[in-house]
Design a protein around this motif. Structure first.
Motif, mmCIF file in Angstrom:
data_model
loop_
_atom_site.group_PDB
_atom_site.id
_atom_site.type_symbol
_atom_site.label_atom_id
_atom_site.label_comp_id
_atom_site.label_asym_id
_atom_site.label_seq_id
_atom_site.Cartn_x
_atom_site.Cartn_y
_atom_site.Cartn_z
ATOM 1 N N HIS A 1 6.530 7.936 -2.887
ATOM 2 C CA HIS A 1 7.647 8.686 -2.301
ATOM 3 C C HIS A 1 8.886 8.468 -3.161
ATOM 4 C CE1 HIS A 1 9.811 9.948 1.675
ATOM 5 N NE2 HIS A 1 10.270 10.580 0.609
ATOM 6 N N HIS B 1 0.803 -1.232 0.000
ATOM 7 C CA HIS B 1 0.000 0.000 0.000
ATOM 8 C C HIS B 1 0.836 1.282 0.000
ATOM 9 C CE1 HIS B 1 -3.572 -2.435 0.774
ATOM 10 N NE2 HIS B 1 -2.881 -3.053 1.717
ATOM 11 N N ARG B 2 2.059 1.222 0.503
ATOM 12 C CA ARG B 2 2.893 2.435 0.619
ATOM 13 C C ARG B 2 4.161 2.236 -0.218
ATOM 14 N NH1 ARG B 2 1.558 0.659 5.467
ATOM 15 N NH2 ARG B 2 3.723 0.146 6.022
ATOM 16 N N PRO C 1 7.519 3.142 3.995
ATOM 17 C CA PRO C 1 6.997 2.408 2.834
ATOM 18 C C PRO C 1 7.059 0.906 3.079
ATOM 19 C CG PRO C 1 9.189 3.271 2.374
ATOM 20 C CD PRO C 1 8.765 3.876 3.680
#
Length: 356
Positions: free
Chosen positions: A217, A183-184, A242
């Motif tokens: 990111h 998800h990150r 992350p």
């Protein structure tokens, strides 16, 4: 027989000792030339006695061919490029060509050493990990010297290029991580303005955005170990960290793994999945077992040499852009999705079809 002088031995001296013509000496040392076996043996025997070696530079003046290919390369701490260099040297040697290496700047600009390359009367140029300006592209075309960009491309289309399918591979990586339930997301970028980095970043981030991931990111590793260490420290210092990181090459991905494990105590892949690009030797080491998009070195080098020889032999520069497909090699640095991973010849590959 002992030489009585220290001057260079000439083909005429070899011919006199062997009792043959000077042209027979020349044919003996010309690959593929017609020469009777007995005559060839006489010439080689005389050459050994005199310590004679043919003068490649003098021959190039007569034939207008140096049989030298200039290669510009940098980033030797990235295992991908030493592997490319070795394979390229072997392929050229098979064709009786020789590789002359120039070490490029880290910023990827070859303009500084271009004049040095041209002084060696090279028959062709391979630029690996570096780029060529528009002005120098035009100069090479005007001089009739074919240029192939290896693992790089440029917008003008004036020179040939050979690349893996960077954007498609990056899209596959995004789908692989999404299928693994991440998800990150984070991306560790290479040199911002390099064509390879741009294609990989675009394929990765755009695919994630289309699948509903609002932000990725992005940090700059610039293909440098220390800069990547700092970038990874930045990633894992934020909250939440992350849970999936794609680095633009394996060299940076391995550094990300070391930082995650030894500076932040993160488990791979339980806490964070890491994926690289290149599939170099260390990626397969058990201590890393890095999931990575492969760059098929053998096929890419073969395409590079074929482009060069085609243009050298024809005397015509007709730029071509070759894209060689690779595969996403699945190891243990990233969580495996439930579907899409297949076994082929003992290697795990991700082959899930994209859903846009």
């Amino acid at each position: 027989m002992k030489r009585k002088t220290f001057g260079p031995v000439t083909s005429q001296q070899v011919a006199q000792i062997a009792g043959v013509s000077q042209s027979a000496v020349s044919r003996t040392f010309t690959p593929g030339a017609s020469i009777a076996p007995a005559t060839r043996e006489k010439v080689l025997k005389a050459a050994r006695e005199l310590g004679y070696r043919p003068n490649a530079i003098a021959r190039s003046l007569n034939t207008a061919r140096s049989r030298i290919v200039g290669v510009v390369m940098s980033y030797f701490d990235n295992q991908f490029y030493p592997q490319v260099l070795e394979t390229l040297a072997q392929k050229l040697d098979e064709l009786n060509y020789h590789l002359l290496l120039f070490v490029g700047d880290r910023d990827g600009n070859v303009d500084r050493i271009f004049d040095q390359i041209m002084q060696y009367r090279v028959d062709g140029i391979v630029l690996a990990s570096v780029s060529l300006s528009m002005e120098l592209s035009q100069e090479c075309v005007a001089a009739g010297i074919p240029v192939v960009l290896f693992n790089r491309s440029e917008e003008s289309g004036m020179v040939s290029s050979v690349n893996s399918d960077n954007e498609t591979a990056a899209r596959q990586i995004a789908h692989f991580l999404l299928a693994g339930g991440h998800h990150r997301f984070a991306y560790v970028a290479g040199i911002a303005d390099s064509s390879v980095n741009q294609a990989r970043q675009k394929g990765f981030t755009e695919t994630l955005h289309r699948q509903g991931i609002a932000s990725v990111h992005v940090v700059q590793g610039n293909y440098d170990a220390e800069q990547t260490r700092r970038a990874a420290s930045e990633l894992f210092s934020v909250s939440p960290t992350p849970d999936a990181v794609f680095a633009a090459n394996d060299h940076m991905a391995l550094m990300v793994m070391d930082v995650a494990r030894y500076e932040f105590g993160l488990r791979i892949p339980e806490d964070v999945s890491v994926i690289g690009y290149d599939d170099t030797g260390p990626s397969g080491w058990p201590s890393y077992a890095l999931t990575s998009a492969s760059q098929p070195v053998e096929a890419m080098v073969q395409a590079t040499v074929a482009l060069l020889m085609k243009q050298i032999d024809s005397g015509t520069i007709e730029p071509e852009q070759v894209v060689v497909p690779g595969q996403l090699v699945v190891r243990h640095s990233a969580r495996r999705p439930q579907a899409g991973v297949v076994e082929k010849d003992g290697v795990s590959l991700f082959q899930l079809q994209e859903v846009e």
